[in-house]
Design a protein around this motif. Structure first.
Motif, PDB file in Angstrom:
ATOM      1  N   UNK A 516      18.428  -8.651  -9.757  1.00 24.20           N
ATOM      2  CA  UNK A 516      16.993  -8.462  -9.552  1.00 24.20           C
ATOM      3  C   UNK A 516      16.285  -9.802  -9.402  1.00 24.20           C
ATOM      4  N   UNK A 597     -10.433  -9.601  -1.781  1.00 23.58           N
ATOM      5  CA  UNK A 597     -10.212  -8.880  -3.035  1.00 23.58           C
ATOM      6  C   UNK A 597      -8.855  -9.244  -3.628  1.00 23.58           C
ATOM      7  N   UNK A 598      -7.991  -9.802  -2.787  1.00 22.19           N
ATOM      8  CA  UNK A 598      -6.671 -10.287  -3.188  1.00 22.19           C
ATOM      9  C   UNK A 598      -5.769  -9.195  -3.754  1.00 22.19           C
ATOM     10  N   UNK A 599      -6.055  -7.967  -3.374  1.00 20.69           N
ATOM     11  CA  UNK A 599      -5.136  -6.883  -3.734  1.00 20.69           C
ATOM     12  C   UNK A 599      -3.769  -7.176  -3.114  1.00 20.69           C
ATOM     13  N   UNK A 602      -1.749  -9.372  -5.253  1.00 16.45           N
ATOM     14  CA  UNK A 602      -1.224  -8.715  -6.445  1.00 16.45           C
ATOM     15  C   UNK A 602       0.033  -7.903  -6.153  1.00 16.45           C
ATOM     16  N   UNK A 603       0.106  -7.330  -4.963  1.00 11.94           N
ATOM     17  CA  UNK A 603       1.250  -6.455  -4.691  1.00 11.94           C
ATOM     18  C   UNK A 603       2.402  -7.150  -3.981  1.00 11.94           C
ATOM     19  N   UNK A 605       5.594  -8.654  -3.138  1.00 12.33           N
ATOM     20  CA  UNK A 605       6.784  -8.913  -3.949  1.00 12.33           C
ATOM     21  C   UNK A 605       7.376 -10.299  -3.707  1.00 12.33           C
ATOM     22  N   UNK A 642      -1.627  -1.788   1.348  1.00 13.02           N
ATOM     23  CA  UNK A 642      -2.542  -1.873   0.217  1.00 13.02           C
ATOM     24  C   UNK A 642      -3.958  -2.251   0.626  1.00 13.02           C
ATOM     25  N   UNK A 643      -4.100  -3.120   1.598  1.00 19.67           N
ATOM     26  CA  UNK A 643      -5.420  -3.665   1.942  1.00 19.67           C
ATOM     27  C   UNK A 643      -6.427  -2.561   2.224  1.00 19.67           C
ATOM     28  N   UNK A 644      -7.514  -2.502   1.451  1.00 17.17           N
ATOM     29  CA  UNK A 644      -8.482  -1.425   1.653  1.00 17.17           C
ATOM     30  C   UNK A 644      -9.225  -1.562   2.978  1.00 17.17           C
TER      31      UNK A 644
END
Ligand SMILES: Cc1cc2nc3c(=O)[nH]c(=O)nc-3n(C[C@H](O)[C@H](O)[C@H](O)COP(=O)(O)OP(=O)(O)OC[C@H]3O[C@@H](n4cnc5c(N)ncnc54)[C@H](O)[C@@H]3O)c2cc1C
Ligand code: SF4
Ligand code: SF4
Ligand code: SF4
Ligand code: SF4
Lengths: 665, 315
Positions: A516, A597-599, A602-603, A605, A642-644
Motif C-alpha cells: 500500500x 475550495x481545494x476539494x 483533499x481527494x 491519491x 469531485x470538483x463541484x
C-alpha cells in the motif's frame, strides 16, 4: 476534426466469430465525420499497421478509431502507428469490441449492434480529442532495493556494477535473508554460507551501494524516475561509525539466554548481538526488549567494555530521505507457522499435528539450522527434546500447501526439492538412520532436479510413501505418525524420533502494508502481482517498481537470482535514459472557474494538487486556485469527479468527450 | 404538510428585554470595532422599512453600526456575504460578522473549504432564541406559531469559537420537532411513495435558482448547472432537468450543508428543500459519524482520500 478513419479488426476469429465486422465497418462509414473505414484480419500485425498508415496518407485522415481489443493490449501499438503516419497519437483511440463485446456475448446480431454502438461512441470521442504532447520528466539514476535476501543482494550488485547508485534497505540487523540460514543447497549440495557470504561482503564493500540495515520503509511518494522514499533506521544503540566489530560487548553481556530466532530458537544469544557470526554489517544491535539497561536502567556492561565507545543507549530512530528513480521489491517469504493460529486468520492451521506443541515436530528451516555447520549444534543432527540422534525421521510434504480446506491452494514449489535434500543431508550424517517421506506428488521440473530427487531414493535410501498424514502424537519419547499409503491402499503408522514438516511458503507478514505504501497490487495471499504473468513477470503494474524473489511467489534460489538479475536489467534499461516520456493524461484546472475550495487536493491519491495564487500586475491577490503538478498526477480522474464546479478535467477524458460518448448512444 | 389541524401557542418565547440586550451588545461591539479601525465593516442586520422585518447590511461607519439590531426577523444567513461570490464585500478588508448558530455552521464550512481564513473575520456570535419561519405572521412575537421549523429543534443556540457572544439565552420550552417528524414520515414510505413525493415537488420547481443564490455553499463562480459545453443539466424547468438539478444540489451539499434552511425559506414554490438536506445529513451521520459545520474541518467524508477506504462495495 472531421476526417476520421475507422479500422475494424477480426482478431483472427476472436472478434469476427461473434461480430459481423464488415457490417460494423459499413455502419461506421455512415457516421458524420468518418472519411474511411475498412476491416482486416489482424490490425496489429505489420500489414495491418501499414494499412492504417496508407489510409492516413491517402484519405488525409485526422483522427483514428481502431475497433479491436482492449486499449491495455494495443493502444500503444496503434498510437505509435498513428504517430508514424504523422497523426498526433492522442487522436487515435481504440474501440474495445473484443473484451467488451465479442468475448462476452453469443448472439451475433446483438453483439454486432453493440459493436456498432461502441465504435460510434469512440468516433464521437475522437472528434473532441485534442492533440496532446507527451510530458518529459527527468530520471533519478539511483535504485532502491527493499529486502536484503539473495534476491535483493543480486539486484543490488548487478545495478551497482553497471555504475548506478543503489540504496539497499533491510529490516533485520544483517542482510542475507533465508539463504544465510540454509545448510547445503539443492541441486548441487554446495554450502549455502560459502556461496552467500562473499556476496554479502561484496555488497557492504561496493562503492555504489548504500546499505541501511535494521531499517524499514516509512513512506514512498512520487512516480517512475522520481520517487522520494523515507527510510526509518531503527535505533541500533551502537554507533556504526565507531564499532570495530570486535564482539567484546557480546561476550560480556550478562543476558545470555535469549532464544536466537536466526537459529529458529535452538540456540541462544546475548541482548547485544549480531544474528550470526558472518553477519553483514558486523555491527551488533541491542535488543532493547531484553536488555537489562533498557528494562531497569542498571547494567551498562557493554558500554563499559566497548573500547571505541560505540555503545550509545540514547540513540533514536532516524529518518533518512532518499531520492530514487526505480524500486526493486525483494522482501522474500516466511514459512507457514505450525503454531496455533491467531483468531481471525484465514489460514486454518494443523490441530492434528499438535499445533507445534510436540517438541520433536519441527519445520524445514529448523532442520536446516540443525544440519548447518555454523548452526547451534555445529551441524550435528539431534532432536530438540533430548539432544539424542534421531534414528528414524519422517518428513511430511505439502503442510499448508495445496490444502484448499486449510486456506492455501497453491504449491510452494521448493518443498519437494528441499525435502529430498534433507533426506540426503540426514543420511550423510546419520548413516544408520532411516528417512521416510510422505508426499502427494514429487514435483521436480528444473535442470538436474529430477536426478537429484531420484538420488535421494536410489542412493540415499529414503522411503517415499505417497499419501497424507492424518495425525501426529507423542508416545513415550517417539512421535507417532499416522498416515496412508495410497499406492497399496493401507494405513501406515511410523514411530519416529523426529518429524520434519515441509510447511508452505507465504509472503512476509506486513507485505500488504508495504504494497500500500508503494501503490503496487498483491494477490489474495499477499504475494505481489506482476504486470503480466507471461510477458512482464518482473514489473509491477505501477511503473518504475520491479519484483524479485519469493515476495512474488514461491521460488528457489536459481529462480530468485534469475528474476533478481532480470529486475536489475529492467532498472538499467530505465536508467539508460536521461528523461522519460509520460502519457499526458493528466488533470488540468480551469483557473477561470475554479473557486479554490481545494476539494480536489483533499481527494487526490497522488498528492498532485497544490494551491496557486493568482495576482494582478501590481501583485494584489485576485484569487487562490488549485494547480495540478503534471509530473505527479497519476491521471486517475478523482478530482474531476469531485470538483463541484467542474473546473478540473483530465486531458483525453474531458466531460465534453464523455458526454458526447453517452449522447451517441 | 401537517394534515391534522394543530393548535399552536402564541405566548412569546423570549421577552422584549432579551432582544434589546442582544441588539445592544452587537451595537456596542460593532461601534468599538469600527472606531478602533479593527475591521472595515460589520455584516449585520438593520430594521426593515415595514415593521416586523429586517435586512442585511454591511455597516462601514460607527454611525451605521448604531442602527444594528437583532430581532426574530433576522432570518438571513449572513455567512453568504463572506463567500467569494460576493467579491465587493470581501474587498473592503477584514470584516466582522453577526452570526447565529446556523450562520456559524456555514462559517465553519467556509473555513474548512478554504473560502475564508479565521484571522480575516471577527465573529460576533448570538445566543439565539430563534427566528421567524417563512410564512410567519410577523405581527405576533416569536412563538410556537411563528418560529421557523429549523429553530424548533436547533442544537446550536449557544455559539462557540466566536470572538464575542452577544446576549444570554432565555429559558426556552421544548417545541415539537416537526422537521424530525416529517423526516420520519418520509423514511417510513416505500421507495415508490418517496419517489412520487419528490417527483411531485420537483415538478413544481420553476428553476429560479433562488435556493442556489441564497446558499452560502453555492459559491462556485460558474455553477455546473449553467454550463452548456457540455451541458450537464438541462436548464429549462422540465421534469428531467428539474430532477437533475435537485439531485446535483442535494449531492453537492451533502456533508457541507449546515441546515440554515435558507433555501427552503426563499423558495417561491414551497419545495421542502431542507427536508432533503436533513436526510442527506442524517445519512452522513449514520455512515461516517460526521456532522457538517460543528467545527471547521479540513476534510469531510466525501472529500477525503484514505488508503484504507472501504472498497468492499467494488465487486
Ligand atoms: C527449508 C528451506 C530450504 C531451502 N533450500 C533451498 C535449496 O536448497 N536450494 C534452493 O535453491 N532454494 C532453497 N530454498 C529457497 C530459498 O530459501 C529461497 O529461494 C530464497 O531465500 C529466496 O530469496 P529472497 O531474497 O527472495 O527472500 P528471503 O531470503 O526471504 O529474503 C528477504 C529479505 O527481505 C527482508 N525483508 C522482508 N520484508 C522487508 C521489509 N518490509 N523491509 C525491508 N526488508 C525486508 C528480510 O528480512 C530478508 O532479509 C529453501 C527454502 C527453505 C524454506
Ligand atoms: S475542486 Fe474544483 S473548484 Fe475546488 S479547487 Fe479543485 S478545481 Fe477548483
Ligand atoms: S487526476 Fe486529479 S485526483 Fe487524479 S492524480 Fe491527477 S490531480 Fe490527482
Ligand atoms: S428556489 Fe425553489 S423554485 Fe427556485 S430553483 Fe430552487 S427549488 Fe426551484
Ligand atoms: S442548502 Fe439550504 S440549508 Fe443548506 S446551507 Fe444551503 S441554503 Fe442553507
Amino acid at each position: 476534426m472531421s476526417r476520421i478513419g475507422v479500422f475494424v479488426c477480426h482478431c483472427g476469429e476472436n472478434i469476427s466469430r461473434t461480430v459481423d465486422v464488415e457490417k460494423v465497418a459499413a455502419e461506421a462509414g455512415r457516421l458524420f465525420g468518418v472519411a474511411y473505414t475498412c476491416d482486416y484480419k489482424y490490425m496489429c500485425s505489420d500489414p495491418g499497421q501499414n494499412l492504417l498508415k496508407k489510409a492516413v496518407a491517402e484519405h488525409k485522415l485526422e483522427g483514428i478509431v481502431v475497433a479491436a481489443c482492449s486499449p491495455r493490449m494495443h493502444e500503444k501499438t496503434f498510437r505509435n502507428a498513428a504517430k508514424a503516419a504523422g497523426v498526433n497519437p492522442f487522436l487515435c483511440e481504440m474501440a474495445n469490441i473484443r473484451e467488451h463485446c465479442s468475448w462476452v456475448h453469443e448472439d451475433r446480431d446483438e453483439a454486432t449492434a453493440k459493436a456498432i454502438d461502441i465504435v460510434t461512441m469512440m468516433v464521437e470521442r475522437v472528434k473532441r480529442n485534442k492533440k496532446l504532447q507527451p510530458i518529459t520528466v527527468p530520471v533519478t539514476k539511483k535504485a532502491l532495493i527493499i529486502g536484503g535476501g539473495i534476491a535483493g543482494i543480486q539486484s543490488a550488485l548487478d545495478i551497482a556494477d553497471s555504475g548506478h547508485q543503489v540504496v539497499l534497505v533491510e529490516r533485520e540487523p544483517s542482510i542475507g535473508g533465508h539463504m544465510a540460514q540454509l545448510s547445503e543447497t539443492f541441486p548441487t549440495l554446495d554450502c549455502s554460507q560459502c556461496i552467500m557470504t562473499p556476496k554479502m561482503v561484496d555488497v557492504v564493500n561496493h562503492p555504489n551501494i548504500t546499505l541501511h540495515t535494521y531499517a524499514e520503509i516509512e513512506a514512498v511518494e512520487g512516480y517512475i524516475g522520481n520517487f522520494q522514499v523515507k527510510v526509518r533506521k531503527k535505533a541500533r544503540s551502537v554507533d556504526m561509525a565507531k564499532c570495530t566489530g570486535c564482539g567484546v560487548c557480546m561476550a560480556k553481556c550478562p543476558q545470555k539466554k535469549i532464544p536466537n530466532s536466526f537459529d529458529k530458537n535452538l540456540g541462544f544469544r546475548p541482548a547485544i548481538y549480531v544474528p550470526f557470526p558472518q553477519a553483514v554489517p558486523n555491527t551488533p544491535v541491542i535488543d532493547r526488549e531484553n536488555c537489562t539497561w533498557f528494562k531497569t536502567g542498571k547494567c551498562g556492561v557493554c558500554q563499559k567494555v566497548c573500547g571505541p565507545g560505540a555503545v550509545d543507549y540514547t540513540q533514536e530512530d532516524e529518518i533518512v530521505v532518499e531520492q530514487v528513480g526505480a524500486v526493486v521489491v525483494a522482501t522474500g517469504f516466511q514459512l507457514y507457522d505450525i503454531g496455533p493460529k491467531p483468531a481471525g486468520s484465514a489460514i486454518e492451521g494443523y490441530g492434528e499435528f499438535g499445533y507445534g506443541t510436540i517438541p520433536d515436530v519441527i519445520d524445514g528451516l529448523t532442520f536446516e539450522r540443525l544440519a548447518s555447520a555454523s548452526g547451534p549444534t555445529g551441524g550435528k543432527i539431534v532432536r530438540p527434546s533430548d539432544g539424542a540422534e534421531p534414528k528414524s525421521v519422517v518428513f511430511v510434504q505439502c503442510v499448508g500447501s495445496r490444502a484448499r480446506e486449510k486456506g492455501i491452494s497453491y504449491c510452494s514449489k521448493i518443498c519437494c526439492m528441499y525435502t529430498a535434500k534433507h533426506t540426503m543431508l540426514y543420511k550423510h550424517k546419520v548413516h544408520d538412520g532411516q528417512a521416510y517421506v510422505f508426499f502427494m506428488d514429487a514435483r521436480t521440473p528444473g535442470k538436474g532436479y529430477d536426478e537429484f530427487w531420484r538420488r535421494s531414493i536410489e542412493e540415499e535410501e529414503a522411503v517415499y510413501i505417497r499419501g497424507m498424514v492424518s495425525r501426529l502424537y507423542q508416545k513415550g519419547d517417539k512421535v507417532v505418525v499416522m498416515g496412508s499409503d495410497v499406492h497399496i491402499g493401507v494405513q501406515v503408522e511410523i514411530e519416529a524420533d523426529l518429524v520434519v514438516l515441509a510447511t508452505a511458503v507465504q509472503p512476509r507478514e506486513g507485505a500488504d502494508t508495504l504494497a500500500q505504501k508503494l501503490g503496487i497490487s498483491y494477490d489474495k495471499y499477499h504475494f505481489y502481482s506482476e504486470a503480466h504473468a507471461k510477458l512482464r513477470p518482473v514489473e509491477c503494474a505501477t511503473a518504475g517498481i520491479y519484483l524479485a524473489g519469493a515476495c512474488q511467489g514461491p521460488k528457489d534460489i536459481p529462480d530468485t537470482v534469475s528474476q533478481a538479475s532480470a529486475a536489475a536489467a529492467k532498472v538499467m534499461t530505465l536508467f539508460a535514459r536521461n528523461e522519460l516520456e509520460r502519457e499526458p493524461i493528466v488533470a488540468k484546472v480551469n483557473e477561470r472557474f475554479c473557486v479554490g475550495c481545494l476539494a480536489c487536493r483533499k481527494v487526490c491519491p497522488y498528492g498532485a494538487v497544490e494551491e496557486k495564487e493568482i495576482r494582478d500586475r501590481s501583485g494584489n491577490l485576485i484569487k487562490v486556485v488549485a494547480y495540478v503538478n503534471p509530473g505527479v498526477c497519476g491521471g486517475c480522474g478523482t478530482c474531476q469527479a469531485t470538483c463541484p464546479s467542474k473546473s478540473v478535467e483530465l486531458d483525453g477524458y474531458t466531460d465534453e468527450q464523455i458526454m458526447a460518448m453517452i449522447e451517441a448512444l | 404538510m401537517n394534515k391534522t389541524a394543530r393548535k399552536y401557542e402564541s405566548a412569546a418565547l423570549a421577552d422584549e428585554g432579551y432582544w434589546t440586550s442582544v441588539s445592544q451588545a452587537i451595537r456596542q461591539e460593532a461601534v468599538r470595532l469600527l472606531e478602533q479601525g479593527a475591521v472595515a465593516g460589520v455584516v449585520g442586520y438593520i430594521a426593515g422599512r415595514r415593521t416586523g422585518t429586517a435586512m442585511p447590511v454591511v455597516a462601514a461607519t460607527p454611525d451605521q453600526a448604531k442602527e444594528l439590531i437583532f430581532s426574530p426577523a433576522c432570518v438571513n444567513n449572513l455567512a453568504l456575504y463572506l463567500t467569494k461570490a460576493k467579491k465587493e464585500v470581501r474587498a473592503k478588508g477584514k470584516l466582522a460578522i453577526v452570526a447565529k448558530g446556523c450562520d456559524l455552521r456555514a462559517l465553519a464550512g467556509l473555513l474548512g473549504e478554504s473560502q475564508l481564513k479565521r484571522e480575516d473575520v471577527y465573529i460576533i456570535g448570538i445566543a439565539c432564541a430563534g427566528v421567524y419561519g417563512a410564512h410567519a405572521d410577523r405581527s405576533q412575537p416569536l412563538c410556537d406559531a411563528t418560529i421557523a421549523r429549523k429553530c424548533r429543534e436547533c442544537t446550536v443556540r449557544e455559539p462557540t469559537d466566536t470572538d464575542l457572544v452577544a446576549g444570554t439565552l432565555p429559558a426556552l420550552p421544548a417545541l415539537e420537532p416537526l422537521e424530525a417528524q416529517e423526516l420520519a414520515r418520509l423514511e417510513a414510505m416505500t421507495p415508490q411513495e418517496r419517489w412520487a413525493f419528490w417527483k411531485e415537488h420537483f415538478s413544481r420547481c420553476i428553476r429560479c435558482l433562488a435556493c442556489r443564490q441564497i446558499c452560502p455553499f453555492c459559491f462556485c463562480e460558474q455553477c455546473l448547472c449553467d454550463r452548456n459545453r457540455p451541458q450537464s443539466v438541462e436548464t429549462t424547468p422540465r421534469p428531467a432537468g428539474n430532477t437533475a438539478w435537485h439531485i446535483v444540489r442535494a449531492m453537492h451539499l451533502a456533508g457541507r450543508c449546515g441546515g440554515c434552511a435558507e433555501c427552503e425559506r426563499v423558495c417561491p414554490m414551497d419545495i421542502p428543500l431542507n427536508l432533503l438536506n436533513r436526510k442527506m445529513a442524517k445519512e452522513l451521520k449514520e455512515l461516517y459519524d460526521y456532522e457538517a459545520g460543528l467545527t471547521p474541518q479540513e476534510k469531510g467524508p466525501l472529500t477525503e482520500y484514505k488508503e484504507d477506504d472501504d472498497e468492499s462495495f467494488i465487486k
